[in-house]
Design a protein around this motif. Structure first.
Motif, short mmCIF file in Angstrom:
data_model
loop_
_atom_site.label_atom_id
_atom_site.label_comp_id
_atom_site.label_asym_id
_atom_site.label_seq_id
_atom_site.Cartn_x
_atom_site.Cartn_y
_atom_site.Cartn_z
N VAL A 369 0.86 -1.18 0.00
CA VAL A 369 0.00 0.00 0.00
C VAL A 369 0.89 1.23 0.00
O VAL A 369 1.98 1.22 0.59
CB VAL A 369 -0.96 0.00 1.22
CG1 VAL A 369 -0.20 0.08 2.52
CG2 VAL A 369 -1.98 1.13 1.11
N ALA A 370 0.45 2.28 -0.68
CA ALA A 370 1.24 3.51 -0.78
C ALA A 370 0.31 4.70 -0.78
O ALA A 370 -0.90 4.57 -1.02
CB ALA A 370 2.09 3.50 -2.04
N SER A 371 0.86 5.86 -0.51
CA SER A 371 0.11 7.11 -0.66
C SER A 371 0.47 7.71 -2.02
O SER A 371 1.33 7.19 -2.73
CB SER A 371 0.47 8.08 0.47
OG SER A 371 1.86 8.35 0.46
N ALA A 372 -0.21 8.79 -2.36
CA ALA A 372 -0.01 9.40 -3.68
C ALA A 372 1.03 10.51 -3.65
O ALA A 372 0.91 11.50 -4.37
CB ALA A 372 -1.34 9.91 -4.22
N LEU A 373 2.07 10.35 -2.83
CA LEU A 373 3.16 11.32 -2.84
C LEU A 373 3.87 11.29 -4.18
O LEU A 373 3.99 10.21 -4.79
CB LEU A 373 4.16 11.00 -1.72
CG LEU A 373 3.66 11.12 -0.28
CD1 LEU A 373 4.69 10.56 0.68
CD2 LEU A 373 3.34 12.56 0.05
N PRO A 374 4.34 12.42 -4.67
CA PRO A 374 5.04 12.43 -5.96
C PRO A 374 6.19 11.43 -6.02
O PRO A 374 6.37 10.74 -7.02
CB PRO A 374 5.53 13.88 -6.07
CG PRO A 374 4.54 14.67 -5.28
CD PRO A 374 4.16 13.79 -4.13
N VAL A 375 6.98 11.32 -4.94
CA VAL A 375 8.09 10.38 -4.94
C VAL A 375 7.59 8.94 -4.99
O VAL A 375 8.22 8.07 -5.63
CB VAL A 375 9.00 10.61 -3.70
CG1 VAL A 375 8.25 10.31 -2.40
CG2 VAL A 375 10.27 9.79 -3.80
N SER A 376 6.45 8.66 -4.36
CA SER A 376 5.89 7.31 -4.38
C SER A 376 5.43 6.95 -5.79
O SER A 376 5.69 5.84 -6.28
CB SER A 376 4.73 7.21 -3.39
OG SER A 376 5.13 7.58 -2.09
N ILE A 377 4.72 7.86 -6.43
CA ILE A 377 4.24 7.62 -7.79
C ILE A 377 5.42 7.42 -8.74
O ILE A 377 5.41 6.52 -9.59
CB ILE A 377 3.36 8.80 -8.27
CG1 ILE A 377 2.15 8.97 -7.35
CG2 ILE A 377 2.92 8.59 -9.70
CD1 ILE A 377 1.22 7.81 -7.30
N GLU A 378 6.46 8.23 -8.59
CA GLU A 378 7.61 8.16 -9.49
C GLU A 378 8.35 6.83 -9.34
O GLU A 378 8.68 6.15 -10.32
CB GLU A 378 8.53 9.34 -9.20
CG GLU A 378 9.67 9.52 -10.22
CD GLU A 378 10.92 8.76 -9.80
OE1 GLU A 378 11.63 8.25 -10.72
OE2 GLU A 378 11.19 8.65 -8.60
N ARG A 379 8.61 6.40 -8.08
CA ARG A 379 9.34 5.16 -7.87
C ARG A 379 8.50 3.94 -8.20
O ARG A 379 9.03 2.94 -8.73
CB ARG A 379 9.82 5.07 -6.40
CG ARG A 379 10.80 6.14 -5.95
CD ARG A 379 11.89 6.42 -6.98
NE ARG A 379 12.64 5.22 -7.32
CZ ARG A 379 13.26 5.05 -8.48
NH1 ARG A 379 13.21 5.99 -9.42
NH2 ARG A 379 13.93 3.93 -8.73
N LEU A 380 7.21 4.00 -7.92
CA LEU A 380 6.32 2.89 -8.31
C LEU A 380 6.29 2.72 -9.82
O LEU A 380 6.39 1.60 -10.33
CB LEU A 380 4.90 3.15 -7.79
CG LEU A 380 4.54 2.61 -6.41
CD1 LEU A 380 3.15 3.10 -6.01
CD2 LEU A 380 4.60 1.09 -6.38
N GLY A 381 6.13 3.84 -10.53
CA GLY A 381 6.07 3.77 -11.98
C GLY A 381 7.31 3.14 -12.58
O GLY A 381 7.23 2.31 -13.52
#
Length: 407
Positions: A369-381
């Motif tokens: 599970v993750a939040s929609a932080l910019p760094v989270s979205i970038e690393r997930l992608g």
């Protein structure tokens, strides 16, 4: 004699001026301010004690209900209104007669409370299949099955109908046969709906197999959820629940509380369920105390099963009763192994994702599970693009739930 002495002692060219006594109030400015604040406090306490409003501070809406006119008059008015709208849009032609059935519609005007913007939404009145209860048709939404909705006092909420469940109807597409043969990872990005920019990033920058969880708050969570489903994301609805440090840490209005009765919590649940449609299941939003308390958690899990939903536990507390209660109700269930951005730095997120890979290979299924932080979205992608080469399959949460259940 004193006046004469004053005149003799006064320098030439000047006159004596009589002293005047200054007027003084019988109280000081600080005393006046204290009295004023005291009156305000007394008034506030009076309103709190004698104003009968148990839902004070909760969001509410007021509507005016009017008795409908007789059927004949209603048909006549509807036809007249449709004719006026048609005439206003274009000149009448001979071909217009072919569209008479389409003109048999009603128009609802939606007014944005913040901007004042008006929008006319036409609701078809001639197609019985579009009506939920044979009386009032719901607003058309992308991919929403009207049979799976029923009225509550807050709006439309999910229901099982014709053997169909929201869990199966709103599950994202996936190759489940392939998923059964290889390690799978499910990713849930939670906390969406509040903050349109970060929600849009999660919707547009992450692949469709990523499941998105929406809170019931925000200006228009339903519109954002509809956009997510249009991009083929599977969605969940997060239900605010009581944390251990409540009310210092308050999830928001209509939070489910351990101090409320089951009827009161179910009523609050219905409020949340009505905020958007098309979700495959529900999830906790905070709620460490609530999910660990069996008597209050049990009715919520039972209601979710009754309405054909699933339950996702974000894994924030090891004391959660959700898994055992879900098993007792045959409710599709998944629990996050951990939050991948508990430490929101690129290095720590990458380390957590590698750990998730290991769990998937060892156990067959892993959920992050993750939040929609910019760094989270970038690393997930970036990480998700590497899964195929590692022999791991990204799947929607519902697919992970079904694989875990069958395994």
């Amino acid at each position: 004699m004193a006046e004469a002495a004053d005149e003799l002692s006064t320098p030439l060219g000047q006159q004596t001026v009589g002293r005047t006594r200054r007027f003084r109030l019988p109280f000081t400015a600080m005393q006046a301010l204290a009295v004023l604040l005291g009156l305000v406090l007394v008034g506030f306490v009076g309103v709190a004690l004698f104003n009968d409003n148990p839902l004070g501070g909760e969001p509410m809406a007021r509507i005016t209900l009017r008795n409908p006119p007789p059927a004949a008059a209603d048909d006549k008015n509807a036809s007249t209104e449709a004719a006026v709208k048609s005439a206003a849009k274009a000149p009448a032609t001979a071909g217009d007669a072919k569209n008479d059935t389409k003109n048999d519609a009603r128009t609802v005007t939606i007014i944005d409370g913040s901007s004042g913007k008006r929008q006319d939404v036409v609701i078809g009145a001639g197609d019985p299949a579009e009506k939920v209860d044979g009386d009032t048709p719901p607003l058309a939404m992308t991919g929403i099955d009207p049979r799976l909705l029923e009225k509550s006092r807050y709006g439309m909420i999910p229901v099982v109908a014709d053997g169909l469940k929201p869990f199966t109807v709103y599950a994202a597409e996936a190759d489940r046969a392939k998923a059964a043969r290889m390690p799978v990872v499910a990713i849930v990005v939670a906390g969406l709906g509040v903050g349109a920019a970060k929600t849009a990033d999660a919707i547009m920058k992450l692949p469709p197999a990523v499941t998105l969880a929406f809170t019931p708050y925000g200006a228009d969570p339903g519109k954002l959820a509809e956009r997510a489903r249009a991009q083929r994301h599977e969605i969940l609805l997060q239900i605010p629940m009581e944390p251990f440090d409540y009310p210092d840490n308050d999830p928001g209005p209509q939070t489910l509380l351990t101090t409320l009765s089951s009827e009161q919590n179910l009523d609050r649940l219905y409020w949340h369920l009505s905020r958007l449609q098309g979700y495959a299941g529900i999830a906790n939003f905070m709620g460490a105390r609530f999910v660990a308390t069996d008597p209050v958690m049990q009715p919520i899990v039972r209601e979710a099963a009754k309405r054909g939903l699933s339950y996702f536990d974000d894994g924030s507390t090891p004391r959660s009763m959700a898994q055992s209660l879900s098993a007792g109700q045959s409710l599709p269930f998944a629990r996050a192994d951990f939050a991948i951005d508990a430490v929101p730095t690129s290095a720590e997120i990458d380390r957590a994702l590698v750990k998730l890979e290991t769990i998937a290979k060892e156990r067959g299924t892993a959920v992050g599970v993750a939040s929609a932080l910019p760094v989270s979205i970038e690393r997930l992608g970036a990480w998700l693009k590497t899964l195929d080469s590692k022999g791991i399959m990204l799947v929607p949460l519902t697919t992970a739930m079904l694989k875990s259940k069958s395994g």
